[in-house]
Design an enzyme around this catalytic site. Sequence first.
Site, mmCIF file in Angstrom:
data_model
loop_
_atom_site.group_PDB
_atom_site.id
_atom_site.type_symbol
_atom_site.label_atom_id
_atom_site.label_comp_id
_atom_site.label_asym_id
_atom_site.label_seq_id
_atom_site.Cartn_x
_atom_site.Cartn_y
_atom_site.Cartn_z
ATOM 1 N N SER A 136 -15.468 39.687 -14.752
ATOM 2 C CA SER A 136 -16.196 40.343 -15.835
ATOM 3 C C SER A 136 -15.499 41.628 -16.291
ATOM 4 O O SER A 136 -14.387 41.574 -16.821
ATOM 5 C CB SER A 136 -17.633 40.607 -15.375
ATOM 6 N N ASP B 242 -2.499 42.866 -21.878
ATOM 7 C CA ASP B 242 -2.222 42.375 -23.226
ATOM 8 C C ASP B 242 -1.570 43.420 -24.118
ATOM 9 O O ASP B 242 -0.931 43.080 -25.120
ATOM 10 C CB ASP B 242 -3.515 41.885 -23.889
ATOM 11 N N LYS C 187 -14.584 35.092 -15.551
ATOM 12 C CA LYS C 187 -15.894 35.248 -16.184
ATOM 13 C C LYS C 187 -15.705 35.955 -17.523
ATOM 14 O O LYS C 187 -15.404 37.149 -17.566
ATOM 15 C CB LYS C 187 -16.851 36.048 -15.305
#
Length: 539
Positions: free
Chosen positions: A305, A316, A330
């Site tokens: 999460s 990223d 998740k």
Amino acid sequence: MNKNTFRSIFFTLLFAAAGLLGVLLGSYFARPTSPGLRLITRTGIPAGPEGKVTQLLQMIRSSYIDPVDFDSIAEQLMPAIMEHLDPHSIYIPAQRYDAMNEALLGGFGGIGIKFNMITDTALVLNVISGGPSERAGVQSGDRILAVDSIPIVRMHQDEVMRLLRGEQGSKVELSLLRPVTAERFPLTITRGQVPVHSVTAAFEIEPGVAFIRLDQFSRTSYPEITSALGAMRSEGVDRVIFDLRGNQGGYLDQAIMIANAFLPENTMIVYTEDRDGHRVEQFSDGRGQFQDMQVVVLIDEGSASSSEILAGAIQDNDRGLIIGRRSFGKGLVQEQVQFADGSAVRLTIARYFTPTGRSIQKPYTGGTDDYYMELFERYMHHEYFVADSIRFADSLRFTTPGGRTVFGGGGIMPDIFVPYDTTYVNSFFVSVLAPPANVLYRFALRYADEHRTRINAVRSVAALNELLDADTGLLDRFLVFAASGGIRPTREELEQSREMLLARLRAQIGQFTPLDDVGYYSNIFRADNTVARALEALR
């Protein structure tokens, strides 16, 4: 009577019996299925299954002949409904609400101690700094004999915890024994707000490198991190290791704010999409105070999460390295709604995506059991040990601005894979750690008791290391202690486990000092391959 006469009479009776049976059966099957049944067709019932459920409950309430416990029906109905949704949409009964939320909310009403039940008493392991117990004079090593005149002999730890907790401002009376002075005395404590810190360890792991262990993303995580890291930065720290291993997540906004502290202006952190395709994007505002610090994030299969949101934002945007093993997977956002009776539901309302567009949510169509068993399947397929055992579809391939290849569809894959370390595991190692014996833990407790004055005086990692480094016979005495319980290693087992055993001994003793978890992590990293790889990368 001859045979023909007998045959005639027999068949006559048989046919008569058959006829009677036919009449009875016909009468049975022709009658109504319920003698008192009235057939009623109701109009005006809302369409859809929710209309049927609502109408049924109304009918039971207005017409059912026997008394009905509607609270009980609701408590069984709510979880049954949630089971048909995703694994993270859950119902929280009122009696569990506080326990499930206190860690996220950052505190609870209590006296501010960590304790463990041993033999017939509760041993105070640590007194929380600035809490009610410290102000009242409780010390680490004290034994609690009774709470509000209730003896706690052989009481379960959860029962004692319930006695100690309560509303802020209320009072509780303890009966204490202080082994250092052999003094037995009563002490009245006024309960207060006991903080639950999400940053369980923050210290300079080597010159210029901060180590921050974040257990969850609670309401106070961002200020805790900025405070701890800001203080170390003023002392010359310019690199940081975030340990998110085992961190199952928490508040989404905290992950966003922490990522913002490290990212340059107008950099995407995360975006969410609801079922209608409505997209909400989160970007950094350029005011982050740690934009120039080198960053490494540690993850494993227990990181989920919000942990994956932070790791994904760092990865990223080519802002730092992710080290460890593939995270849980998740990618769903829950909204918690509380009902008037104190119960609540956490309902999935959106999916989140990393800046490159990755959804890292793993499939859950096989049901909740299969969903969580997927971690075991990873283990069985050797994913914890060999990076090449992990396969991603080409359709899940994404590219960062810096040209790195990343994948979606089931967790964050680290930039540097570190396999699960089992090199130190053998029969002896398992025996000294396994319950109910807990040999290593009990030895550390005894050590802390025997050196209580020096243990309670430890206020820094340097002081702890000085204390432990001076004890060159620590491992030998532990082996004697284990042997007294019939647990002895072979020479090969001892050599195999020596480094990890000593690290765990030092860490467990360190946790019983006022340093608490800092004392633990500042020693356990010595035998932690993932931390070692992170330090190597930062060097």
